[in-house]
Enzyme design. Sequence first.
Site, PDB file in Angstrom:
ATOM      1  N   CYS A 138      42.691  46.202  30.441  1.00 41.10           N
ATOM      2  CA  CYS A 138      44.081  45.875  30.090  1.00 41.10           C
ATOM      3  C   CYS A 138      44.176  44.462  29.531  1.00 41.10           C
ATOM      4  O   CYS A 138      44.159  43.483  30.281  1.00 41.10           O
ATOM      5  CB  CYS A 138      44.985  46.041  31.310  1.00 41.10           C
ATOM      6  SG  CYS A 138      46.714  45.632  30.973  1.00 41.10           S
ATOM      7  N   CYS A 141      47.231  42.455  30.653  1.00 40.44           N
ATOM      8  CA  CYS A 141      47.139  41.953  32.031  1.00 40.44           C
ATOM      9  C   CYS A 141      46.187  40.762  32.110  1.00 40.44           C
ATOM     10  O   CYS A 141      46.458  39.788  32.803  1.00 40.44           O
ATOM     11  CB  CYS A 141      46.602  43.025  32.981  1.00 40.44           C
ATOM     12  SG  CYS A 141      47.282  44.659  32.736  1.00 40.44           S
ATOM     13  N   ASP A 142      45.051  40.850  31.451  1.00 33.95           N
ATOM     14  CA  ASP A 142      43.962  39.910  31.730  1.00 33.95           C
ATOM     15  C   ASP A 142      43.579  38.986  30.568  1.00 33.95           C
ATOM     16  O   ASP A 142      42.743  38.094  30.755  1.00 33.95           O
ATOM     17  CB  ASP A 142      42.716  40.699  32.183  1.00 33.95           C
ATOM     18  CG  ASP A 142      42.993  41.472  33.468  1.00 33.95           C
ATOM     19  OD1 ASP A 142      43.758  40.953  34.308  1.00 33.95           O
ATOM     20  OD2 ASP A 142      42.477  42.595  33.632  1.00 33.95           O
TER      21      ASP A 142
END
Length: 318
Positions: A138, A141-142
């Site tokens: 992701c 997200c990261d």
Amino acid sequence: MSQENEHVQCLIIGSGPAGYTAAIYAARADLKPIMYTGMQAGGQLTQTTDVENFPGYPQGIMGPEMMEDFRKQAERFGTDIRFGYISSVDFSSTPHKIVVDEIKTITADTVIIATGATAKWLGLPSEQQYNGFGVSACAVCDGFFFKGQDVAIVGAGDTAAEEATYLAKLCKTVHLLVRRDEFRASKTMVSRVLATPNIIVHYNTETLEILGNGKNVTAVKVLNNKTNVESDIEVEGFFVAIGHKPNTDIFKGQLDMDETGYLLTKPGSTLTNVEGVFACGDVQDMYYRQAVTAAGSGCMSALDAERYLAAKEHPIEA
Ligand code: NDP
């Protein structure tokens, strides 16, 4: 085999942000929800490390810890949380029938489906070894953790194209690994990728191994399948964007879904094609796939279930 029967007003299947949020709302509305967690209690976030984009956690929080908080909050209002998986469902009549762990049948007035989706992985041992330590499925997200660094991303669909463009805004260089000599992504997305100077597209390139120092990712070993030449690309982060699989196998033939298996809901709601059955979170959302959007739709599903039950109890005369 023994056969117990139980009737509930509201059964929630799945225990990610969507399921727990549905549980919090349903429990506070006195629907006395029962939740079956599935085999991976807590869902996809239990496999991540820091979550920094969920509102309310100014310092960030570890994914598993956040899901513990969700669980405690759902339990605080009386949700009956049970570890187990749903082996089959029968939505052909009301109340709906749900079989748990292949032995126990539950009937339910409303069912909230929050079974999520599973990211597809390449299947390399090194990918699992460094998952959360440089490997991620992701970018939204990261990506932030790799600000100013070099990363690679594998995939050639719209997700890979979109995530490569996203990463390019944060990272120094993005190596996009495409296994064929062309993209699957839409023309617009591909044009955007090709117009981004710090994305290097490597066509005909397969990922052989993710290399690391035991703690973090340091490079990716690739093979050019046209020239048969192997090489290492130095990167600190490795993103996998080769698609997701919605967890909907048990609903096949019972609920409307698109050609890739995502459940279809009535726009602006969580209503499926079957009365009293609602779907929320990633199982019905191939686009946003965020904890916060899943939680939002979990809330919607509990409100939809509550209104459905209220309308059944007090029908409005035409
Ligand atoms: P897709 O299934 O569309 O694409 C998966 C990609 O991963 C393919 O290019 C495939 O390669 C590649 N791939 C699969 N396995 C491997 C492997 N082992 N090694 C290397 N590459 C591999 O998934 P997406 O998640 O990209 O998209 C899912 C759906 O969501 C699509 O319908 C897409 O259009 C939609 N979407 C739309 C967006 C938007 O409109 N903004 C954004 C994101 C998704 P190959 O092509 O060679 O098969």
